[in-house]
Design an enzyme around this catalytic site. Structure first.
Site, short mmCIF file in Angstrom:
data_model
loop_
_atom_site.label_atom_id
_atom_site.label_comp_id
_atom_site.label_asym_id
_atom_site.label_seq_id
_atom_site.Cartn_x
_atom_site.Cartn_y
_atom_site.Cartn_z
N GLY A 17 0.93 -1.30 0.12
CA GLY A 17 0.15 0.13 -0.17
C GLY A 17 0.71 1.35 0.11
O GLY A 17 0.59 2.26 0.64
N ASP A 62 -4.07 -5.94 -5.91
CA ASP A 62 -5.15 -5.94 -4.94
C ASP A 62 -4.79 -6.88 -3.88
O ASP A 62 -4.89 -8.08 -3.80
CB ASP A 62 -6.30 -6.44 -5.52
CG ASP A 62 -7.56 -6.44 -4.66
OD1 ASP A 62 -7.06 -6.08 -3.41
OD2 ASP A 62 -8.71 -6.71 -5.05
N ASN A 89 2.01 -1.78 5.38
CA ASN A 89 1.33 -0.38 5.57
C ASN A 89 -0.06 -0.45 4.93
O ASN A 89 -0.78 0.34 5.49
CB ASN A 89 2.13 0.54 4.73
CG ASN A 89 1.63 1.76 4.64
OD1 ASN A 89 1.44 2.88 5.68
ND2 ASN A 89 1.18 2.03 3.36
N TYR A 154 -12.57 -0.90 11.14
CA TYR A 154 -11.03 -0.58 11.15
C TYR A 154 -10.74 -0.69 12.48
O TYR A 154 -9.48 -1.08 12.80
CB TYR A 154 -11.11 0.80 10.62
CG TYR A 154 -9.86 1.42 10.58
CD1 TYR A 154 -8.82 1.16 9.38
CD2 TYR A 154 -9.43 2.26 11.67
CE1 TYR A 154 -7.72 1.68 9.30
CE2 TYR A 154 -8.17 2.79 11.59
CZ TYR A 154 -7.35 2.52 10.16
OH TYR A 154 -5.90 3.20 10.34
N ALA A 157 -10.03 -4.34 13.20
CA ALA A 157 -8.86 -4.80 12.61
C ALA A 157 -7.57 -4.40 13.14
O ALA A 157 -6.60 -5.30 13.11
CB ALA A 157 -9.15 -4.36 10.82
N LYS A 158 -7.46 -3.18 13.24
CA LYS A 158 -6.08 -2.74 13.88
C LYS A 158 -5.94 -3.42 15.43
O LYS A 158 -4.59 -3.31 15.53
CB LYS A 158 -6.25 -1.20 13.94
CG LYS A 158 -6.20 -0.55 12.73
CD LYS A 158 -4.93 -1.14 11.62
CE LYS A 158 -4.86 -0.24 10.40
NZ LYS A 158 -3.53 -0.74 9.71
#
Length: 247
Positions: A17, A62, A89, A154, A157-158
């Site tokens: 990324g 992707d 990242n 988010y 996930a983090k």
């Protein structure tokens, strides 16, 4: 002036990324240290332009296509002659009200923000073992600690990235693979300034931090470089926060 890390000279680095934003700065920072860099992103034009400018290798990928990500890492490591550093990242911080979050949107958020981190680490491990060890740096976020609204997937996930970092550090430490996380605060990238970091939002943020001033991608890159270098040879399983004292 950026600190110099002699042990990064010639290091083989793979970054996910990295065509724009914070990741773009990582590419530039490692190249400036004399490292050999390969990176992936789904943004082809931006990635090709950055590769042309820096001399880094670029593949359009992707990362939610797990086989494609693993293949891209293997291809890059093969072209570089091995691998010493992985920087995971890639992220996507789309806003959703939790009550309105569909199953598909939930899975999509975890695919890019958590799954890709694990897939890249798993693919990198054999190369790092072959190199006699190495460094994995996973990008997390202070939102995993704060539980920011509109970012439930988010945030989750983090939080998973933080736990994964600990687990891999413990499991792979005997192979001299160091695994750390970096949790930035609100970094003033073009995307953030364009979509969410309005003057009003920034004024509210400044009330919450200890150090006034914007957090830049360069601030985050400085820490990532250190963690990738031999200067951090006995540091693993940690989550480092760069947020001006917000948390």
């Amino acid at each position: 002036m950026r600190a110099r890390f002699p042990t990064l000279q010639g290091r083989r680095v793979f970054i996910t990324g990295a065509a724009t934003g914070i990741g773009e700065n990582f590419v530039r920072a490692f190249v400036d240290q004399g490292a050999r860099v390969a990176f992936v992103d789904r943004l082809r034009l931006e990635g090709e332009e950055l590769a042309k400018e820096t001399g880094a290798q670029f593949q359009c990928c992707d990362v939610t296509a797990t086989g494609a990500l693993a293949a891209a890492l293997d291809g890059a490591a093969g072209a570089l002659g091995g691998l010493d550093v992985l920087v995971s990242n890639v992220a996507h911080d789309a806003r959703h009200a939790a009550a309105d979050l569909s199953d598909e949107a939930w899975r999509a958020a975890l695919a890019v923000n958590l799954d890709a981190t694990f897939i890249a680490a798993r693919a990198a491990r054999p190369w790092l073992v072959r190199a006699g060890g190495g460094s994995i740096v996973n990008l997390s976020s202070i939102n995993a600690l704060l539980g920011a609204p509109q970012l439930a997937a988010y945030d989750a996930a983090k939080g998973g990235v933080n736990a994964l970092t600990k687990a891999l550090a413990r499991e792979w430490g005997g192979e001299r693979i160091r695994v750390n996380a970096v949790s930035p605060g609100w970094v003033a990238t073009e995307r953030q300034l364009e979509l969410w970091l309005t003057p009003e939002a920034e004024a509210e943020w400044m009330k919450l931090v200890c150090l006034p001033g914007r957090i830049t991608a360069e601030d985050v890159a400085a820490l990532v470089l250190f963690l990738a270098a031999d200067d951090a040879r006995m540091i693993t399983g940690q989550n480092f926060i760069v947020d001006g004292g917000r948390t």
